[in-house]
Design a protein around this motif. Structure first.
Motif, PDB file in Angstrom:
ATOM      1  N   ARG A   1      -3.010   1.604  22.911  1.00 47.28           N
ATOM      2  CA  ARG A   1      -4.033   1.030  22.037  1.00 47.28           C
ATOM      3  C   ARG A   1      -4.951   0.065  22.769  1.00 47.28           C
ATOM      4  N   ASP A   2      -4.459  -0.550  23.873  1.00 48.98           N
ATOM      5  CA  ASP A   2      -5.307  -1.486  24.590  1.00 48.98           C
ATOM      6  C   ASP A   2      -6.399  -0.783  25.385  1.00 48.98           C
ATOM      7  N   GLN A   3      -6.346   0.558  25.471  1.00 49.44           N
ATOM      8  CA  GLN A   3      -7.326   1.311  26.248  1.00 49.44           C
ATOM      9  C   GLN A   3      -8.389   1.980  25.366  1.00 49.44           C
ATOM     10  N   LEU A   4      -8.276   1.843  24.040  1.00 50.28           N
ATOM     11  CA  LEU A   4      -9.155   2.574  23.135  1.00 50.28           C
ATOM     12  C   LEU A   4     -10.444   1.817  22.846  1.00 50.28           C
ATOM     13  N   ALA A   5     -11.498   2.584  22.563  1.00 47.68           N
ATOM     14  CA  ALA A   5     -12.779   2.004  22.134  1.00 47.68           C
ATOM     15  C   ALA A   5     -12.732   1.736  20.635  1.00 47.68           C
ATOM     16  N   ALA A   6     -13.614   0.866  20.170  1.00 52.90           N
ATOM     17  CA  ALA A   6     -13.634   0.477  18.759  1.00 52.90           C
ATOM     18  C   ALA A   6     -14.916   0.953  18.099  1.00 52.90           C
ATOM     19  N   LYS A   7     -14.780   1.310  16.826  1.00 49.63           N
ATOM     20  CA  LYS A   7     -15.940   1.629  15.995  1.00 49.63           C
ATOM     21  C   LYS A   7     -15.940   0.692  14.794  1.00 49.63           C
ATOM     22  N   SER A   8     -17.127   0.310  14.390  1.00 53.66           N
ATOM     23  CA  SER A   8     -17.256  -0.618  13.263  1.00 53.66           C
ATOM     24  C   SER A   8     -17.901   0.109  12.081  1.00 53.66           C
ATOM     25  N   LEU A   9     -17.358  -0.103  10.909  1.00 50.24           N
ATOM     26  CA  LEU A   9     -17.901   0.432   9.666  1.00 50.24           C
ATOM     27  C   LEU A   9     -18.200  -0.738   8.733  1.00 50.24           C
ATOM     28  N   ALA A  10     -19.274  -0.623   8.012  1.00 45.95           N
ATOM     29  CA  ALA A  10     -19.647  -1.681   7.064  1.00 45.95           C
ATOM     30  C   ALA A  10     -18.823  -1.549   5.807  1.00 45.95           C
ATOM     31  N   LEU A  11     -18.338  -2.658   5.320  1.00 44.33           N
ATOM     32  CA  LEU A  11     -17.522  -2.645   4.115  1.00 44.33           C
ATOM     33  C   LEU A  11     -18.301  -2.097   2.930  1.00 44.33           C
ATOM     34  N   ALA A  12     -19.609  -2.288   2.931  1.00 46.55           N
ATOM     35  CA  ALA A  12     -20.422  -1.841   1.805  1.00 46.55           C
ATOM     36  C   ALA A  12     -20.407  -0.325   1.646  1.00 46.55           C
ATOM     37  N   GLY A  13     -20.128   0.391   2.692  1.00 48.27           N
ATOM     38  CA  GLY A  13     -20.193   1.850   2.591  1.00 48.27           C
ATOM     39  C   GLY A  13     -18.852   2.523   2.473  1.00 48.27           C
ATOM     40  N   ILE A  14     -17.792   1.725   2.239  1.00 51.04           N
ATOM     41  CA  ILE A  14     -16.457   2.329   2.177  1.00 51.04           C
ATOM     42  C   ILE A  14     -15.713   1.820   0.968  1.00 51.04           C
ATOM     43  N   THR A  15     -14.647   2.487   0.657  1.00 55.23           N
ATOM     44  CA  THR A  15     -13.758   2.070  -0.414  1.00 55.23           C
ATOM     45  C   THR A  15     -12.399   1.738   0.205  1.00 55.23           C
ATOM     46  N   VAL A  16     -11.904   0.552  -0.072  1.00 51.87           N
ATOM     47  CA  VAL A  16     -10.583   0.154   0.437  1.00 51.87           C
ATOM     48  C   VAL A  16      -9.538   0.675  -0.536  1.00 51.87           C
ATOM     49  N   LYS A  17      -8.723   1.621  -0.033  1.00 52.18           N
ATOM     50  CA  LYS A  17      -7.700   2.197  -0.905  1.00 52.18           C
ATOM     51  C   LYS A  17      -6.468   1.308  -0.968  1.00 52.18           C
ATOM     52  N   ASN A  18      -6.037   0.841   0.181  1.00 51.09           N
ATOM     53  CA  ASN A  18      -4.870  -0.036   0.243  1.00 51.09           C
ATOM     54  C   ASN A  18      -5.286  -1.342   0.895  1.00 51.09           C
ATOM     55  N   LYS A  19      -4.658  -2.405   0.497  1.00 52.52           N
ATOM     56  CA  LYS A  19      -5.000  -3.730   0.981  1.00 52.52           C
ATOM     57  C   LYS A  19      -4.887  -3.791   2.502  1.00 52.52           C
ATOM     58  N   ILE A  20      -5.909  -4.347   3.105  1.00 50.12           N
ATOM     59  CA  ILE A  20      -5.882  -4.526   4.563  1.00 50.12           C
ATOM     60  C   ILE A  20      -5.146  -5.828   4.855  1.00 50.12           C
ATOM     61  N   LYS A  21      -4.091  -5.717   5.645  1.00 50.15           N
ATOM     62  CA  LYS A  21      -3.332  -6.926   5.937  1.00 50.15           C
ATOM     63  C   LYS A  21      -2.893  -6.941   7.401  1.00 50.15           C
ATOM     64  N   LYS A  22      -2.782  -8.150   7.903  1.00 48.62           N
ATOM     65  CA  LYS A  22      -2.341  -8.344   9.279  1.00 48.62           C
ATOM     66  C   LYS A  22      -0.818  -8.319   9.318  1.00 48.62           C
ATOM     67  N   ARG A  23      -0.240  -7.529  10.238  1.00 51.59           N
ATOM     68  CA  ARG A  23       1.210  -7.397  10.337  1.00 51.59           C
ATOM     69  C   ARG A  23       1.740  -8.289  11.463  1.00 51.59           C
ATOM     70  N   ALA A  24       1.652  -9.595  11.216  1.00 50.67           N
ATOM     71  CA  ALA A  24       2.162 -10.537  12.210  1.00 50.67           C
ATOM     72  C   ALA A  24       3.668 -10.410  12.376  1.00 50.67           C
ATOM     73  N   ASP A  25       4.332  -9.841  11.364  1.00 48.95           N
ATOM     74  CA  ASP A  25       5.787  -9.696  11.441  1.00 48.95           C
ATOM     75  C   ASP A  25       6.226  -8.688  12.495  1.00 48.95           C
ATOM     76  N   LEU A  26       5.288  -7.891  12.998  1.00 51.31           N
ATOM     77  CA  LEU A  26       5.633  -6.880  13.995  1.00 51.31           C
ATOM     78  C   LEU A  26       5.512  -7.403  15.430  1.00 51.31           C
ATOM     79  N   ILE A  27       5.069  -8.650  15.580  1.00 49.40           N
ATOM     80  CA  ILE A  27       4.921  -9.217  16.925  1.00 49.40           C
ATOM     81  C   ILE A  27       6.257  -9.830  17.339  1.00 49.40           C
ATOM     82  N   PRO A  28       6.891  -9.313  18.365  1.00 49.90           N
ATOM     83  CA  PRO A  28       8.203  -9.841  18.770  1.00 49.90           C
ATOM     84  C   PRO A  28       8.063 -11.144  19.544  1.00 49.90           C
TER      85      PRO A  28
END
Length: 811
Positions: free
Chosen positions: A303-330
């Motif tokens: 994942r550290d080698q991948l490029a990023a794309k940005s989408l505007a929130l205005a043009g999308i529908t959030v189906k599931n809540k976007i949340k940060k998974r800090a619990d996965l950081i060891p």
């Protein structure tokens, strides 16, 4: 107006012209890449797309003609014969794997399923590797399905092997192993294209990065920077140039690889996942296919080698809540390698650590045994830092795992020998030379006056028992007295790690002695005097000293430890993950954010704009909707994570393939010694100067030592008087010179020379001045006058006497 087209066997038509009523496409990381469609048609009709048929779907295509009836509506081949398409992009390249014929009272249809190259070739093909096998004459390379992931044969043979003692193996980085799996599946796709008769285009059905041997022409290259489409580094620590899988890497740099994994009859897809499970959290590495290229290009990246794309929130529908998974950081990653092996028959077990944690915001990794941890560049870590690492590794969020590793199996034949220094000096001086000769010839231990017969003209000789060549006793200074010497035995200063060959020879030692024999008992009694006795014996002479010796060890090397893996995983898993899903609605699918990209969302929370969420699944529908799921790979489930933790359960890789997966050098049978310490001595020639035949030896040994034991004694005259004790009567049974004596021997405490004896001796032919006279004594016939019944009678007798002489000579 644009179209989605499908091409099969060179024929391109719009989906409508193929009769497709509905369709959908799903792309998942490391899993499904499929396109589904429904074609209404009689369920018992002819199959439109047979199993394995190749299709190519392109989007945003422009037709060569408009609808002649209503240009605002889509056209078709019926309305525009000879219709062709241009522009747009190639969007899917796949193969038919299923046709579900559906029929009900309301409709009948073919429900087709097409899958991309990764799913079609990797999901079914059993992965095999070249291994060495014996064909009855020699070792040959043969493909086998019981493989060790992380180890390669191919053409990589020779002394540069990175697994010591093997004849044809190299360790592989994770990136190299992934490439080998891809190349194996790619070769199968080219074979199928050439032989299945389905009209597939081209040759190989997908592109993948290749293993290269540009550096030395033999061993797989380690790349300083990842290759274009396998974006996984070859190095843990400092990346280097000009290195191969056979190179010795300096401190601070290790090959990024995982523990060797012995498997049997697994697919290429399973083999891929077993390697990628080590690179971060669940689904952290991404495997996807770029269908826009011909043939499609396979991509693999962390994942550290991948490029990023940005989408505007205005043009999308959030189906599931976007949340940060800090619990996965060891808090830390701690791998413990329990290495168990044997050394010269003695088992051993050690724990080697690879532990990583962030201390003061800096990633710190320690490797080695507890209490002596070093950094990857071999710099000792302070006790404080070591304590901080261990403390972090004991927290609830730490990833901790213990692996059972097969250690080295060191074997060697052993033999204990005892040696003694040789001393070829004249034993006349006593001391160590006498001790040496009597150890060789124990029968000489109880003689008196042991000495060489003639050291000047008859010196001691030492000769090779096989060739009779002279042996230098200044080189072969020791004699083997116990144990056996084999050709593999080593010099006393050597160790199994530093063998030095010793020298050994089977030699015959010859010496000539003179001595006085003695009869042992309560009191030793001088017996025969030996003036010349040749003795020889075959012994083992050597340069070796006493001790236990080992042959050059045979080593079955265990699994090398993958240092640097813990730190690499921690660095990846420390990158925060964001979880959720969004829905993008378009008139025509434009593939706004395909798999292989990270996702950012602008116009919402500030952190979303740089969250770099990892895409795990994208679903496309014919209604223009694109559903994007990101975060941990839910479609893979916890299986990968659990598999990594279970990878050490059960027999380790060493045991799974006959105990010798690397075809290591056969140590063979231990050669026993054939140089026994000595052979029985031969008596050789023997000459007595005085010899006694005792009548009653035990009587002679009792009481006062006898000056003349009872028996018959023959004196050659070579020595002085054999019995030197004082004679009470002043007379002696022996004088100087040859003679023979018959003696009664001692009676009680009376010495033998005080009792009766008969002698014939040369000393009797000496005058009163002890001067030998020129006389000859022999048996002569002489006349006698005998009393025969009271009557004097002339008779004859034999007398031991000389010739007559007229004057007394004083005897």
């Amino acid at each position: 107006m644009t179209y989605i087209t499908l091409t099969c066997n060179g024929v391109e038509k719009s989906l409508a012209d193929w009769g497709v009523s509905t369709w959908s496409r799903t792309v998942q990381n490391q899993a499904n890449d499929e396109w589904l469609c429904v074609i209404p048609t009689p369920m018992d009709g002819s199959d439109i797309f047979p199993y394995g048929a190749n299709i190519i779907i392109k989007i945003n295509r422009v037709a060569s003609a408009a609808n002649p009836i209503n240009p605002t509506l889509p056209t078709s081949l019926t309305l525009s014969p000879g219709l062709s398409y241009s522009g747009g992009a190639q969007w899917f390249w796949g193969y038919c794997v299923d046709n579900n014929r559906v029929g009900d009272p309301g409709s009948e249809s073919f429900n087709y399923k097409f899958v991309g190259p990764y799913q079609f070739f990797f999901e079914r093909l059993i992965f095999q590797k070249l291994q060495l096998t014996w064909n009855g004459t020699k070792q040959i390379a043969d493909y086998q399905s019981d493989v060790i992931l992380g180890m390669s044969l191919t053409t990589l043979t020779g002394t540069g092997d990175t697994v010591k003692g093997t004849t044809a193996t190299n360790l592989m980085s994770i990136a190299q192993q992934v490439k080998e799996i891809c190349m194996y599946a790619q070769a199968d796709s080219a074979y199928q294209q050439a032989n299945n008769g389905l009209g597939w285009p081209g040759t190989a059905q997908f592109q993948c990065d290749q293993l290269t041997t540009e550096i030395d022409g033999v061993n797989w290259d380690l790349l300083q920077n990842p290759s274009a489409n396998v974006l996984i580094t070859d190095f843990a620590g400092t990346a280097l140039t000009g290195k191969t899988s056979a190179s010795a890497l300096p401190a601070g740099s290790y090959m990024l690889r995982c523990p060797l994994d012995a498997v049997n009859a697994i697919t290429c897809k399973d083999a891929m996942q077993r390697q990628l499970q080590w690179l971060g959290g669940i689904g952290s590495p991404v495997v996807w296919t770029d269908h826009s290229q011909t043939p499609p290009q396979l991509h693999i990246a962390t994942r550290d080698q991948l490029a990023a794309k940005s989408l505007a929130l205005a043009g999308i529908t959030v189906k599931n809540k976007i949340k940060k998974r800090a619990d996965l950081i060891p808090a830390a990653v701690h791998f413990k390698y329990k290495v168990a092996g044997t050394c010269l028959g003695q088992p051993y077990s050690v724990i080697i650590n690879d532990v990583a944690a962030y201390i003061g915001g800096v990633l710190v990794e320690g490797i080695g045994q507890l209490g002596a941890l070093t950094s990857l560049n071999n710099t000792a870590l302070s006790s404080t830092v070591q304590g901080q690492l261990m403390a972090a590794a004991k927290t609830a969020t730490a990833v901790v795992q213990t692996f059972d590793f097969q250690g080295d199996q060191v074997n060697a034949a052993s033999c204990k020998i005892t040696t003694a220094a040789i001393n070829l000096a004249n034993p006349a001086g006593g001391g160590s030379s006498t001790a040496f000769w009597t150890s060789l010839f124990p029968e000489l231990a109880n003689v008196a006056s042991l000495r060489f017969f003639d050291p000047t003209h008859c010196p001691v000789t030492v000769k090779d028992a096989a060739t009779a060549a002279a042996v230098d006793p200044s080189v072969y200074v020791n004699r083997v007295t116990d144990g056996q010497v084999a050709s593999w035995m080593l010099a006393s200063v050597s160790t199994p790690a530093n063998p030095v060959g010793g020298k050994t020879v089977k030699a015959t030692i010859t010496a000539r002695f003179a001595y006085q024999e003695q009869a042992q008992g309560a009191n030793p009694v001088n017996s025969s005097t030996v003036g010349y006795h040749e003795k020889n014996i075959t012994v083992t002479l050597t340069t070796l000293a006493s001790g236990t010796y080992y042959s050059s060890p045979s080593v079955a090397y265990g699994e090398p430890i993958p240092y640097g893996l813990a730190g690499y995983i921690l660095a990846l898993e420390t990158i925060p993950q964001y979880e959720g899903s969004i829905l993008v609605q378009e008139t025509e699918i434009s593939d706004v954010c395909p798999i292989g990209n990270l996702l950012n969302i602008t116009g919402g929370l500030a952190e979303w704009a740089g969250m770099n969420a990892l895409l795990q699944s994208v679903r496309y529908n014919d209604n223009g909707q694109t559903e994007i799921t990101f975060g941990p790979a839910g479609h893979l489930g916890p299986a990968q994570f659990v598999a990594r933790f279970r990878s050490n359960i059960g027999p380790r890789w060493y045991y799974l393939i006959g105990g010798d997966p690397m075809n290591q050098n056969n140590p063979g049978n231990a050669q026993l010694g054939n140089n026994i310490p000595a052979q029985a001595p031969s008596p050789g020639a023997k000459n007595f100067t005085f010899q006694s035949f005792f009548t009653s030896l035990m009587v002679d040994q009792s009481g006062t030592p006898a000056t003349l034991p009872a028996g018959v004694h023959i004196d050659s005259g070579a020595g002085g008087n054999p019995f030197t004790n004082a004679a009470p009567s002043g007379s002696r049974a022996f004088g100087a010179g040859q003679g023979i004596t018959l003696a009664q021997g001692p009676v009680g405490s009376t010495p033998g020379e005080s009792n009766a004896w008969i002698r014939v001796h040369m000393s009797d032919l000496k005058n009163s001045s002890n001067i030998p006279l020129n006389l000859q004594v022999y048996l002569r016939e002489m006349q006698t006058c005998e009393n025969a019944g009271g009557t004097p009678t002339q008779m004859y007798r034999l007398f031991l006497c000389s010739q007559p002489y007229s004057n007394s000579i004083g005897i």
